[in-house]
Scaffold this motif. Structure first.
Motif, PDB file in Angstrom:
ATOM      1  N   ARG A   1       7.611 -57.701  21.420  1.00  0.00           N
ATOM      2  CA  ARG A   1       7.504 -58.317  20.099  1.00  0.00           C
ATOM      3  C   ARG A   1       8.432 -59.525  19.982  1.00  0.00           C
ATOM      4  N   ARG A   2       9.579 -59.457  20.671  1.00  0.00           N
ATOM      5  CA  ARG A   2      10.499 -60.604  20.655  1.00  0.00           C
ATOM      6  C   ARG A   2       9.864 -61.793  21.368  1.00  0.00           C
TER       7      ARG A   2
ATOM      8  N   VAL B   1       8.880 -52.231  23.772  1.00  0.00           N
ATOM      9  CA  VAL B   1       8.133 -52.715  22.604  1.00  0.00           C
ATOM     10  C   VAL B   1       8.898 -53.842  21.917  1.00  0.00           C
TER      11      VAL B   1
ATOM     12  N   LEU C   1       7.637 -62.225  17.055  1.00  0.00           N
ATOM     13  CA  LEU C   1       7.384 -61.423  15.859  1.00  0.00           C
ATOM     14  C   LEU C   1       8.650 -60.819  15.270  1.00  0.00           C
ATOM     15  N   VAL C   2       9.689 -60.672  16.091  1.00  0.00           N
ATOM     16  CA  VAL C   2      10.928 -60.046  15.616  1.00  0.00           C
ATOM     17  C   VAL C   2      12.113 -60.841  16.146  1.00  0.00           C
TER      18      VAL C   2
ATOM     19  N   ALA D   1       6.812 -62.404  21.668  1.00  0.00           N
ATOM     20  CA  ALA D   1       5.693 -62.897  20.861  1.00  0.00           C
ATOM     21  C   ALA D   1       6.172 -63.608  19.607  1.00  0.00           C
TER      22      ALA D   1
ATOM     23  N   GLY E   1       4.101 -53.635  12.942  1.00  0.00           N
ATOM     24  CA  GLY E   1       4.679 -54.813  12.313  1.00  0.00           C
ATOM     25  C   GLY E   1       5.044 -54.630  10.860  1.00  0.00           C
TER      26      GLY E   1
ATOM     27  N   ASP F   1      16.550 -57.085  17.521  1.00  0.00           N
ATOM     28  CA  ASP F   1      15.806 -55.864  17.840  1.00  0.00           C
ATOM     29  C   ASP F   1      16.000 -55.475  19.305  1.00  0.00           C
TER      30      ASP F   1
ATOM     31  N   TYR G   1       6.859 -49.741  12.946  1.00  0.00           N
ATOM     32  CA  TYR G   1       7.431 -50.822  13.755  1.00  0.00           C
ATOM     33  C   TYR G   1       6.391 -51.400  14.713  1.00  0.00           C
ATOM     34  N   ARG G   2       5.643 -50.523  15.353  1.00  0.00           N
ATOM     35  CA  ARG G   2       4.614 -51.003  16.274  1.00  0.00           C
ATOM     36  C   ARG G   2       3.550 -51.820  15.540  1.00  0.00           C
TER      37      ARG G   2
END
Length: 291
Positions: free
Chosen positions: A109-110, A105, A114-115, A112, A221, A119, A218-219
């Motif tokens: 997200r990295r 996950v 987003l984080v 994308a 956001g 992480d 976390y999932r």
């Protein structure tokens, strides 16, 4: 399973077999001396007779009973330890699956954007630490199975197969507080262990809810991986502490239970030969290679 392992260990113990063989030899020698001296000479000698009395035999019986009881307790403690470590390994294996999911996950997200990369680094380190701890736990389990195998006289590989699959620790069929004397210090210790286990059970339920909330956040956001990391570490620590507390309570219960009645440890030790009428109790005849 535990009862069968205790019986197996008692039967496999050469030390106990030799003690019983010595007891049988003592009985035979005592009977032979009694026949040789004869009733008349025995009455003539009176208190000056050197023939061993019942106290000498009772001392030998007590040595056998003590060794049996001690070995039974060692086997019970080793069995509880094996079951505890099996659960420990199962918990850590499940955590690895959970942590790998976290890493996937975090990586998604990295990618994308987003984080931050932190992480992913935290997720990978979390999985690597869990992998190392799992390896140590598996080593401890292997050692514990080896110790139990030594006590019951079986090859570790064969015993490990018998103990599969891992089973949760089950309570003995007794109420430990009801069977303990009020002034027995072990009773107070058990009461504290029961209370501690109950509190840890409540703490585990709360920590698992926190993990679910942190993972969902976390999932979605709305939460950070650091929060999830801390929540999972706390839940893991509580779950393992609860496992240790439960194993400790069960081991203490078995120990207290075994100390309530020692008659079982004297079974089969009635005289086989002698000048008195034959014993009606079950007896044990042993052939052992003893020094």
């Amino acid at each position: 399973m535990l009862a069968a392992l205790v019986r197996q260990g008692l039967e496999a113990s050469q030390e106990i077999s030799c003690q019983i063989a010595s007891l049988r030899s003592f009985d035979e020698e005592t009977a032979s001396d009694a026949r040789r001296i004869g009733a008349r000479i025995g009455r003539f000698l009176g208190d000056r007779s050197t023939a061993p009395g019942p106290a000498a035999r009772e001392e030998r019986v007590e040595r056998v009973a003590l060794r049996r009881a001690r070995l039974a307790r060692q086997i019970a403690a080793a069995y509880v330890d094996v079951r505890r470590l099996q659960q420990d390994v199962a918990i850590r294996s499940a955590l690895r699956n959970q942590f790998r999911d976290n890493a996937e996950v975090a990586q998604f997200r990295r990618e994308a954007g987003l984080v931050p990369a932190l992480d992913g680094a935290l997720a990978r380190s979390q999985d690597e630490v869990a992998q190392g701890e799992l390896g140590f736990a598996q080593g401890r389990l292997e050692d514990a199975v080896g110790e139990l195998a030594r006590l019951v006289g079986e090859r570790p590989e064969a015993l490990a197969a018998r103990l599969a699959p891992p089973l949760p620790l089950t309570d003995p069929p007794v109420d430990p507080l009801a069977m303990a004397q009020a002034d027995d210090p072990r009773r107070a210790k058990l009461a504290d262990q029961i209370l501690r286990e109950a509190r840890l059970g409540q703490a585990l339920a709360e920590s698992r809810r926190t993990v679910r909330d942190a993972r969902s956040a976390y999932r979605g956001g709305a939460g950070s991986f650091a929060t999830l990391y801390v929540a999972e570490a706390a839940a893991n620590a509580v779950e393992l502490a609860l496992l240790d507390a439960r194993a400790g309570r069960i081991a203490a219960t078995l120990d207290l239970w075994a100390g309530q009645d020692r008659d079982w440890a004297r079974e089969g030790l009635a005289p086989v030969v002698g000048t008195h009428p034959p014993a009606t109790a079950e007896t044990i005849t042993v052939m052992a290679a003893c020094d």
